[in-house]
Enzyme design. Structure first.
Site, PDB file in Angstrom:
ATOM      1  N   THR A 101      37.207 -80.162  10.537  1.00  0.00           N
ATOM      2  CA  THR A 101      38.478 -80.698  11.045  1.00  0.00           C
ATOM      3  C   THR A 101      38.455 -80.864  12.562  1.00  0.00           C
ATOM      4  O   THR A 101      37.676 -80.237  13.266  1.00  0.00           O
ATOM      5  CB  THR A 101      39.652 -79.780  10.653  1.00  0.00           C
ATOM      6  N   GLY A 114      38.541 -87.582   5.823  1.00  0.00           N
ATOM      7  CA  GLY A 114      39.473 -88.685   5.599  1.00  0.00           C
ATOM      8  C   GLY A 114      39.118 -89.645   4.491  1.00  0.00           C
ATOM      9  O   GLY A 114      39.649 -90.759   4.432  1.00  0.00           O
ATOM     10  N   CYS A 150      34.359 -73.959  11.995  1.00  0.00           N
ATOM     11  CA  CYS A 150      35.792 -73.783  11.755  1.00  0.00           C
ATOM     12  C   CYS A 150      36.506 -73.720  13.108  1.00  0.00           C
ATOM     13  O   CYS A 150      36.172 -72.885  13.935  1.00  0.00           O
ATOM     14  CB  CYS A 150      36.067 -72.518  10.956  1.00  0.00           C
TER      15      CYS A 150
END
Ligand code: FAD
Ligand code: FMN
Ligand code: FES
Lengths: 311, 265
Positions: free
Chosen positions: A199, A250, A136
């Site tokens: 991410t 994505g 994270c």
């Protein structure tokens, strides 16, 4: 035109199709996770859970940018004890439906002891596999700080493997110079699969006010913009390790799923696409990929996993 | 229009009650908002919170009740200060196609989405009866505006300082007994709405209630606001019909704090 089988597996974990829900999206409540399964996903990854309840970062926690979403949720979660109720409700919902759908419990921690403890607690809830969030990008002391150090990753994974019998997947951060090296360390620690990618570190500033848009100022980027970053990560990792790879980042249409598979992913996770195409996106993506395979004469999804490496 | 805050200047501020202020601003996205939709209001460096659309058009407005940290800081703003806006979000209230007799029930700050709903209903030729409740007279938000409208207007307060002493649902029960209503629209405390929904079912009148839950993304991704079988209040709501709410175990029972933990209402 022959029919293509969309079945796949991540090691011993069999999936009815390659599309899983990614951690942190529509997985705070049992009701939403069941809705995602009804929307066509083969399984769900829970949001990343810790020992105690955590409110997360102040809003704004998620905004849309031109080609993706920017978030700094800050690992909000009700703590494992409360979350166990959601898991129980999910499992009884799946049993009532009489279908095969997997639940992968994502956990986070500050060090190998934390991770081993959380893995044990999560395993007790009855999930099918574990995902370690060592990636994270915006919760201080957790996640990516561990995930960018190969020695820490090896230690965390082997501590967890020593504590539980379930398959253990390790979720990797792209915010390192060599993601394949981290994947290798996870494999050495005993990981059953790696998940790439979390991410991408990012930021947006509102020029009218001069303020960073996110409450946490910096966050992580997801959605269409990061797909090439994820595909590259999976491609590099595939060459380095022998354990299965779960591709994420994505994916919004069937072709994206296939692109990840050709790079080496045995299954994928889908998160931000819920924003672009809403909950039925899981079934739709699988259907799109299936038609593509059938039109080109493939008889199964598995045939194309890693295809690019053989060409 | 992207779902990123659009910074805009506050054009006008009106003190509505001792705890409510209306803020007017210009925003192309909100101009076409439906009654019952909401927006996310960003106060840079502080927080971003959901607010119902009070007025939508060339100039739009929100009405903010002073409650905690962010709403208190919003109340300290002046004309010319800047806020960020994204939205409009959610489904909003849908009005019947044929001319109908509508019962609206607003409690406390729940009057915010009811205001544009009443206005739109009158424009469309419906007849409207409004039951409007609050703790005391001072807090009857928009009372003067409602009084000027061509509606049946029933005020009630918990302390009897204005209108009837008692609850909106007591008045609703009496009105529904006389019959003749085609639909009910309600926003207010959830325990009140739970009773309203039950009344609607009992009298066989379709009922639409606008719910409130802690919100983060506002666009149906993070699951913070979900109820029942995965209904996202921000995207699938905030307005739900009585039959749907009848299937939602959470309704009137619990909500979730920022961590996702359940807390009793
Ligand atoms: C769809 C919707 C429409 C709303 N419309 C209006 C309106 O028109 N006018 C109005 O005055 N209020 C409205 N609210 C309520 C308003 O969002 C809260 O009062 C506000 O967020 C409180 O912020 P605070 O920082 O002042 O309070 P805090 O000190 O942070 O907390 C006080 C209370 O506000 C709630 N709250 C805090 N943050 C949020 C959040 N992000 N989302 C939801 N609740 C939160 C908390 O749960 C707590 O109960 C609406 C809420 C929703 C969900
Ligand atoms: C709102 C949001 C919350 C997320 N929360 C988590 C989380 O708790 N744990 C985690 O491992 N990844 C989390 N992620 C990352 C996603 O699981 C995924 O790796 C990333 O978004 C890329 O996939 P996508 O482009 O399909 O969204 C989150 C992503 C988003 C957008
Ligand atoms: S606030 Fe994120 S799903 Fe509703």
């Amino acid at each position: 035109m022959s029919l293509a089988s969309m079945k796949t597996s991540i090691g011993k974990t069999e999936l009815v199709n390659p599309a899983l829900l990614a951690s942190g999206i529509l997985d705070e409540t049992a009701g939403s996770m069941l809705r995602v399964i009804d929307g066509g996903a083969a399984g769900c990854v829970t949001k990343s859970i810790g020992r105690e309840a955590r409110g997360g970062h102040p809003n704004p926690t998620m905004v849309e940018l031109q080609c993706g979403l920017l978030n700094a949720m800050g690992l909000p979660n009700p703590g494992i004890e409360s979350y166990a109720e959601e898991i129980a409700e999910f499992k009884s919902g799946i049993a009532a439906r009489g279908i095969d759908a997997k639940l992968i419990g994502s956990v986070y921690g500050g060090d190998e002891k934390d991770f081993a403890m959380m893995a044990g607690l999560m395993a007790n809830t009855g999930v099918d596999a574990l995902e370690l969030n060592v990636s994270c990008p915006h919760a201080r002391g957790y996640g990516a700080q561990i995930g960018s150090d190969p020695d820490m990753v090896r230690k965390v994974v082997s501590a967890v493997k020593g504590a539980v019998k379930l398959p253990v997947f390790v979720k990797l951060t792209p915010n390192v110079s060599n993601v394949a090296l981290i994947a290798k360390a996870a494999e050495e620690g005993g990981a059953d699969a790696v998940v790439a990618i979390n991410t991408v570190k990012a930021m947006a500033i509102d020029i009218e006010s001069g303020h960073p848009v996110l409450g946490n100022k910096v966050g992580g980027y997801s959605g269409p913009a990061i797909k090439p970053i994820g595909v590259r990560a999976v491609y590099d990792i595939y060459k380095e390790v022998n354990i299965p790879i779960i591709g994420v980042g994505g994916i919004t249409k069937g072709q994206d799923l296939l692109e990840y598979a050709m790079a080496g992913a045995s299954a994928v996770q889908i998160g931000s696409a819920v924003y672009y195409r809403d909950v039925p996106v899981f079934g739709e993506i699988v259907k799109e990929a299936k038609s593509w395979l059938e039109e080109r004469g493939f008889s199964s999804f598995k045939e194309i996993v890693g295809r690019t490496h053989d060409i | 229009m992207t779902d990123t805050p659009r910074v805009t200047e506050i054009l006008e501020i009106v003190s509505e009650t001792p705890s409510h202020k209306t803020f007017r601003f210009r925003d192309a996205g909100i101009a076409t908002a439906k009654p019952g939709q909401f927006l996310m209001v960003w106060l840079p460096g502080v927080d971003e919170i959901p607010m119902g659309v009070a007025e939508a058009g060339e100039v739009s407005a929100i009405t903010v009740e002073k409650l905690g940290d962010c709403t208190t800081k919003l109340h300290e703003l002046n004309v010319g200060d800047k806020i960020g806006i994204r939205g409009p979000y959610g489904n909003g209230f849908s009005l019947p196609k044929e001319s109908s007799n509508l019962l609206m029930i607003a409690g406390g700050t729940g009057a915010v989405p009811i205001l544009p709903t009443v206005e739109r209903a009158l424009e469309a030729g419906h007849s409207v009866t409004l039951i409007h409740g609050s703790r005391c007279e001072d807090l009857l938000l928009y009372a003067e505006r409602f009084e000027r409208m061509d509606i049946g207007y029933h005020k009630c307060t918990d302390d009897g300082s204005c209108g009837m002493k008692g609850f909106t649902t007591d008045v609703a029960e009496k009105l529904l007994d006389t019959g003749g209503y085609d639909a009910i629209y309600t926003c207010g405390p959830e325990v009140m709405m739970k009773k309203v929904v039950a009344l609607g079912l009992k009298h066989d009148v379709p009922t639409y209630a606008s719910l409130e839950r802690y919100m983060k993304c506002g666009v149906g991704v993070c699951d913070q606001c979900s109820i029942g079988a995965g209904l996202r209040v921000c995207k699938d709501g905030p307005v739900f019909d009585g039959e749907t709410l009848g299937q939602v175990a959470d309704f009137g029972i619990f909500k979730r704090e920022a961590s996702g933990k359940r807390i009793n209402l």
